[in-house]
Design a protein around this motif. Structure first.
Motif, PDB file in Angstrom:
ATOM      1  N   ARG A  62       9.959  12.765  -5.794  1.00 52.95           N
ATOM      2  CA  ARG A  62      10.246  11.785  -6.853  1.00 52.95           C
ATOM      3  C   ARG A  62      11.507  12.158  -7.630  1.00 52.95           C
ATOM      4  O   ARG A  62      12.275  11.291  -8.043  1.00 52.95           O
ATOM      5  CB  ARG A  62       9.049  11.693  -7.802  1.00 52.95           C
ATOM      6  N   LEU A  63      11.736  13.472  -7.799  1.00 53.35           N
ATOM      7  CA  LEU A  63      12.879  13.939  -8.576  1.00 53.35           C
ATOM      8  C   LEU A  63      14.035  14.433  -7.711  1.00 53.35           C
ATOM      9  O   LEU A  63      15.027  14.934  -8.229  1.00 53.35           O
ATOM     10  CB  LEU A  63      12.433  15.084  -9.507  1.00 53.35           C
ATOM     11  N   ALA A 116      10.218   4.998  -8.720  1.00 56.81           N
ATOM     12  CA  ALA A 116      10.591   3.751  -9.397  1.00 56.81           C
ATOM     13  C   ALA A 116      11.588   2.964  -8.554  1.00 56.81           C
ATOM     14  O   ALA A 116      11.494   1.733  -8.446  1.00 56.81           O
ATOM     15  CB  ALA A 116      11.185   4.062 -10.771  1.00 56.81           C
ATOM     16  N   ALA A 117      12.543   3.676  -7.940  1.00 56.69           N
ATOM     17  CA  ALA A 117      13.530   3.012  -7.094  1.00 56.69           C
ATOM     18  C   ALA A 117      12.862   2.413  -5.867  1.00 56.69           C
ATOM     19  O   ALA A 117      13.153   1.273  -5.465  1.00 56.69           O
ATOM     20  CB  ALA A 117      14.608   4.009  -6.674  1.00 56.69           C
ATOM     21  N   TYR A 118      11.956   3.168  -5.249  1.00 56.91           N
ATOM     22  CA  TYR A 118      11.218   2.724  -4.065  1.00 56.91           C
ATOM     23  C   TYR A 118      10.402   1.465  -4.383  1.00 56.91           C
ATOM     24  O   TYR A 118      10.399   0.492  -3.633  1.00 56.91           O
ATOM     25  CB  TYR A 118      10.300   3.865  -3.625  1.00 56.91           C
ATOM     26  N   THR A 119       9.740   1.506  -5.532  1.00 56.22           N
ATOM     27  CA  THR A 119       8.929   0.360  -5.958  1.00 56.22           C
ATOM     28  C   THR A 119       9.792  -0.859  -6.234  1.00 56.22           C
ATOM     29  O   THR A 119       9.438  -1.985  -5.868  1.00 56.22           O
ATOM     30  CB  THR A 119       8.131   0.722  -7.226  1.00 56.22           C
ATOM     31  N   GLN A 120      10.931  -0.646  -6.878  1.00 56.63           N
ATOM     32  CA  GLN A 120      11.808  -1.756  -7.229  1.00 56.63           C
ATOM     33  C   GLN A 120      12.371  -2.442  -5.995  1.00 56.63           C
ATOM     34  O   GLN A 120      12.438  -3.672  -5.922  1.00 56.63           O
ATOM     35  CB  GLN A 120      12.954  -1.256  -8.118  1.00 56.63           C
ATOM     36  N   ILE A 121      12.768  -1.646  -5.005  1.00 64.45           N
ATOM     37  CA  ILE A 121      13.385  -2.213  -3.806  1.00 64.45           C
ATOM     38  C   ILE A 121      12.369  -2.891  -2.902  1.00 64.45           C
ATOM     39  O   ILE A 121      12.541  -4.044  -2.495  1.00 64.45           O
ATOM     40  CB  ILE A 121      14.136  -1.122  -3.009  1.00 64.45           C
ATOM     41  N   LYS A 172      20.319  14.297  -8.870  1.00 64.74           N
ATOM     42  CA  LYS A 172      21.737  14.683  -8.840  1.00 64.74           C
ATOM     43  C   LYS A 172      22.626  13.583  -8.287  1.00 64.74           C
ATOM     44  O   LYS A 172      23.836  13.574  -8.493  1.00 64.74           O
ATOM     45  CB  LYS A 172      21.913  15.952  -8.005  1.00 64.74           C
ATOM     46  N   ASN A 173      22.034  12.621  -7.564  1.00 64.98           N
ATOM     47  CA  ASN A 173      22.784  11.495  -7.007  1.00 64.98           C
ATOM     48  C   ASN A 173      22.644  10.227  -7.845  1.00 64.98           C
ATOM     49  O   ASN A 173      22.987   9.133  -7.388  1.00 64.98           O
ATOM     50  CB  ASN A 173      22.329  11.221  -5.572  1.00 64.98           C
ATOM     51  N   GLY A 174      22.114  10.387  -9.054  1.00 64.05           N
ATOM     52  CA  GLY A 174      22.023   9.237  -9.948  1.00 64.05           C
ATOM     53  C   GLY A 174      20.745   8.439  -9.831  1.00 64.05           C
ATOM     54  O   GLY A 174      20.643   7.337 -10.368  1.00 64.05           O
ATOM     55  N   VAL A 175      19.737   8.975  -9.125  1.00 67.07           N
ATOM     56  CA  VAL A 175      18.444   8.298  -9.008  1.00 67.07           C
ATOM     57  C   VAL A 175      17.397   9.212  -9.632  1.00 67.07           C
ATOM     58  O   VAL A 175      16.828  10.087  -8.955  1.00 67.07           O
ATOM     59  CB  VAL A 175      18.084   8.009  -7.537  1.00 67.07           C
ATOM     60  N   PHE A 215       0.819  -1.211   0.000  1.00 65.94           N
ATOM     61  CA  PHE A 215       0.000   0.000   0.000  1.00 65.94           C
ATOM     62  C   PHE A 215       0.857   1.268   0.000  1.00 65.94           C
ATOM     63  O   PHE A 215       0.461   2.286  -0.581  1.00 65.94           O
ATOM     64  CB  PHE A 215      -0.957  -0.017   1.196  1.00 65.94           C
ATOM     65  N   SER A 216       2.028   1.208   0.631  1.00 60.34           N
ATOM     66  CA  SER A 216       2.887   2.394   0.635  1.00 60.34           C
ATOM     67  C   SER A 216       3.411   2.699  -0.760  1.00 60.34           C
ATOM     68  O   SER A 216       3.574   3.865  -1.143  1.00 60.34           O
ATOM     69  CB  SER A 216       4.059   2.206   1.611  1.00 60.34           C
ATOM     70  N   ILE A 217       3.670   1.661  -1.546  1.00 59.81           N
ATOM     71  CA  ILE A 217       4.138   1.840  -2.926  1.00 59.81           C
ATOM     72  C   ILE A 217       3.066   2.532  -3.768  1.00 59.81           C
ATOM     73  O   ILE A 217       3.378   3.352  -4.651  1.00 59.81           O
ATOM     74  CB  ILE A 217       4.512   0.474  -3.543  1.00 59.81           C
ATOM     75  N   ARG A 218       1.810   2.234  -3.455  1.00 63.97           N
ATOM     76  CA  ARG A 218       0.717   2.746  -4.273  1.00 63.97           C
ATOM     77  C   ARG A 218       0.208   4.117  -3.846  1.00 63.97           C
ATOM     78  O   ARG A 218      -0.748   4.635  -4.428  1.00 63.97           O
ATOM     79  CB  ARG A 218      -0.426   1.720  -4.297  1.00 63.97           C
TER      80      ARG A 218
END
Length: 262
Positions: A118-119, A131-136, A123-126, A107-110
């Motif tokens: 999100r943006l 998308a990173a949060y969802t993937q992990i 500057k740190n390459g993410v 539910f947190s992902i959604r």
């Protein structure tokens, strides 16, 4: 009431052991989405080899294997002083908490991400934090059924083998009941999670899954042997904490109490 509970040494010990048990099991599930190279971690080149016709194998393992030895050590310690019922209680509770954690992740992902967040790490390459949060946090949901099934079966196997060896050896040979029970349970855990997830869910070939399972179990086998001295260390600390008489009484009761009895 709470003061009496906390002051009771066996109860306090069970809470401490259970805390380490549960915390490390949940950590293993969460961090397990990362695959690491065991060889490169220690500064060695990949040990590329072939097994069962599968080429290019190496010791690439889930990071989740790192905290699992603590879980199995806690399993043996709890079994020693609280019996199979203690292990079963913690195992079912832990499985429920892991499932709950992944429901929360789902539910947190959604939830809709704030655009600035999100943006925020571009500057740190993410470039996309959502998308990173969802993937992990979301990747582990593909394996949750296999992992929880393997966990429960492995834990009950560990507790049962440990108990049977102790019935044969008594208080002697701590290393035998701790190490052998862990080797059995790790084998069961590896086989169950590998075939449910890799073979049935992802469609890997039987030889490939078997080869991967053998590589993973080889690592777990080595770790189980290396962890044996820690069993003695923790036993010594508990004996000192409880006192030899109370510790002996608890171990006797744990061995005599049959699973399912009160």
């Amino acid at each position: 009431m709470i003061h009496n509970i906390i002051k009771d040494k066996p109860t306090r010990l069970f809470i401490i052991l259970g805390g380490f048990f549960i915390a490390n099991a949940i950590l293993a599930e969460v961090i397990g989405v990362k695959i690491f190279s065991l060889e490169e971690t220690f500064g060695f080149p990949d040990a590329t080899f072939s097994l069962l016709g599968e080429e290019g194998l190496s010791f690439d393992l889930t990071v989740g294997v790192l905290p699992w030895p603590i879980v199995f050590i806690m399993t043996d310690i709890v079994n020693e002083y609280y019996g199979v019922r203690g292990v079963r209680f913690l195992s079912v509770l832990t499985a429920g908490l892991i499932a709950f954690a992944f429901v929360v992740f789902y539910f947190s992902i959604r939830t809709a991400p704030a655009e600035w967040w999100r943006l925020s790490q571009d500057k740190n390459g993410v470039p996309d934090m959502q998308a990173a949060y969802t993937q992990i946090l979301g990747q582990g949901m593909n394996i949750i059924v296999a992992s929880l099934t393997a966990f429960l079966i492995g834990q009950l196997t560990d507790a049962t083998v440990f108990r049977q060896i102790k019935k044969l050896t008594g208080e002697k040979r701590i290393w035998m009941r701790a190490t052998v029970s862990t080797l059995f349970s790790q084998f069961v855990d590896t086989v169950v999670v590998s075939y449910i997830y890799l073979y049935f869910a992802l469609g890997f070939s039987f030889p490939r899954v078997t080869a991967i399972a053998i590589v993973g179990y080889t690592y777990k086998f080595a770790i189980a042997i290396l962890c044996t001295p820690f069993i003695y260390l923790i036993h010594g600390m508990i004996e000192k904490y409880l006192g030899h008489k109370q510790a002996a009484d608890m171990k006797k009761a744990a061995l005599e109490l049959q699973p399912g009895t009160s």
